[in-house]
Motif scaffolding. Structure first.
Motif, PDB file in Angstrom:
ATOM      1  N   MET A   9     -47.800   2.710 -14.524  1.00  0.00           N
ATOM      2  CA  MET A   9     -48.758   1.603 -13.456  1.00  0.00           C
ATOM      3  C   MET A   9     -50.070   2.672 -13.257  1.00  0.00           C
ATOM      4  SD  MET A   9     -47.030   3.963 -10.049  1.00  0.00           S
ATOM      5  CE  MET A   9     -46.476   5.558  -9.908  1.00  0.00           C
ATOM      6  N   PRO A  10     -50.754   1.835 -13.101  1.00  0.00           N
ATOM      7  CA  PRO A  10     -52.374   2.663 -13.387  1.00  0.00           C
ATOM      8  C   PRO A  10     -52.501   4.336 -12.915  1.00  0.00           C
ATOM      9  CG  PRO A  10     -52.785   0.702 -12.634  1.00  0.00           C
ATOM     10  CD  PRO A  10     -51.241   0.652 -11.955  1.00  0.00           C
ATOM     11  N   HIS A  11     -53.095   5.132 -13.485  1.00  0.00           N
ATOM     12  CA  HIS A  11     -53.258   6.472 -12.744  1.00  0.00           C
ATOM     13  C   HIS A  11     -54.325   6.503 -11.915  1.00  0.00           C
ATOM     14  CE1 HIS A  11     -54.403  10.852 -13.123  1.00  0.00           C
ATOM     15  NE2 HIS A  11     -55.649  10.688 -13.530  1.00  0.00           N
ATOM     16  N   LYS A  12     -55.897   5.558 -12.453  1.00  0.00           N
ATOM     17  CA  LYS A  12     -56.874   5.542 -11.454  1.00  0.00           C
ATOM     18  C   LYS A  12     -56.725   5.023 -11.246  1.00  0.00           C
ATOM     19  CE  LYS A  12     -57.356   9.957 -10.529  1.00  0.00           C
ATOM     20  NZ  LYS A  12     -57.267  10.781  -8.988  1.00  0.00           N
ATOM     21  N   LYS A  13     -57.811   3.335 -10.659  1.00  0.00           N
ATOM     22  CA  LYS A  13     -58.367   2.513 -10.324  1.00  0.00           C
ATOM     23  C   LYS A  13     -59.833   2.044 -11.478  1.00  0.00           C
ATOM     24  CE  LYS A  13     -56.087   0.592  -6.679  1.00  0.00           C
ATOM     25  NZ  LYS A  13     -56.099  -0.544  -5.369  1.00  0.00           N
ATOM     26  N   ALA A  66     -58.587   3.040 -18.354  1.00  0.00           N
ATOM     27  CA  ALA A  66     -57.604   2.197 -18.299  1.00  0.00           C
ATOM     28  C   ALA A  66     -56.634   2.426 -19.149  1.00  0.00           C
ATOM     29  CB  ALA A  66     -58.025   0.704 -18.929  1.00  0.00           C
ATOM     30  N   THR A  67     -56.938   3.032 -20.296  1.00  0.00           N
ATOM     31  CA  THR A  67     -55.920   3.452 -21.426  1.00  0.00           C
ATOM     32  C   THR A  67     -54.873   5.092 -21.665  1.00  0.00           C
ATOM     33  OG1 THR A  67     -57.413   5.154 -22.435  1.00  0.00           O
ATOM     34  CG2 THR A  67     -57.650   2.696 -23.509  1.00  0.00           C
TER      35      THR A  67
END
Length: 164
Positions: A71-75, A80-81
């Protein structure tokens, strides 16, 4: 010989996976929730509108055992990578190689999806999870003291990272 399989999450998988997750909410420090989550909150945590992020159901001999997700680490866009890996398995699955197989599966998916780095944030009390991630090449990159409070005590978290 037992067969471990991974399949993309389907709506029908959500209630039994939520039951596994809520077991850890109520019986461990693996989750920092202090109250069971409801179906809406759990669904939001495992269903990702962006196909780059995915939750896989883990089965052993066709029996549901848990889930693994990236899932996303941060928005923020620069992250993004980087993806965050989470695994929850039925308690009786510990030590059977299912967690390591899940890490390998999600790493392959993440690599194909363009991720460069994967992280996992783990309660420092959760020695089996720390062992599983370090055994699979993750190294500790951060440690935060007393950032959680559950069952009358402060809890530390450690973040583990692997560049894939």
């Amino acid at each position: 010989m037992s067969t471990i399989k991974f399949k993309p999450l389907e709506t029908s998988d959500i209630p039994p996976l939520m039951e596994i997750y809520n077991h850890f909410v109520m019986n461990s420090t693996a989750s920092f929730h202090t109250e069971p989550v409801d179906i809406t909150e759990f669904t939001e945590s495992v269903v990702h509108p962006n196909p780059k992020y995915r939750t896989y159901v883990i089965t052993l001999d066709e029996n549901l055992q848990g889930y693994v997700q990236v899932m996303p680490h941060k928005k923020k866009q620069a992250y993004a990578t980087t993806g965050e890996v989470t695994i929850y398995l039925r308690p009786e699955c510990v030590g059977k190689g299912i967690g390591s197989a899940a890490i390998q599966h999600i790493e392959a998916f993440a690599k194909e999806s363009g991720f460069h780095t994967l992280i996992s944030t783990i309660c420092a009390d959760n020695k089996p999870s720390i062992h599983m991630f370090t055994k699979n090449g993750y190294t500790q990159c951060a440690y935060f003291r007393e950032v959680g409070f559950k069952w009358g005590k402060f809890l530390d978290i450690a973040t583990y990272q692997k560049i894939i």
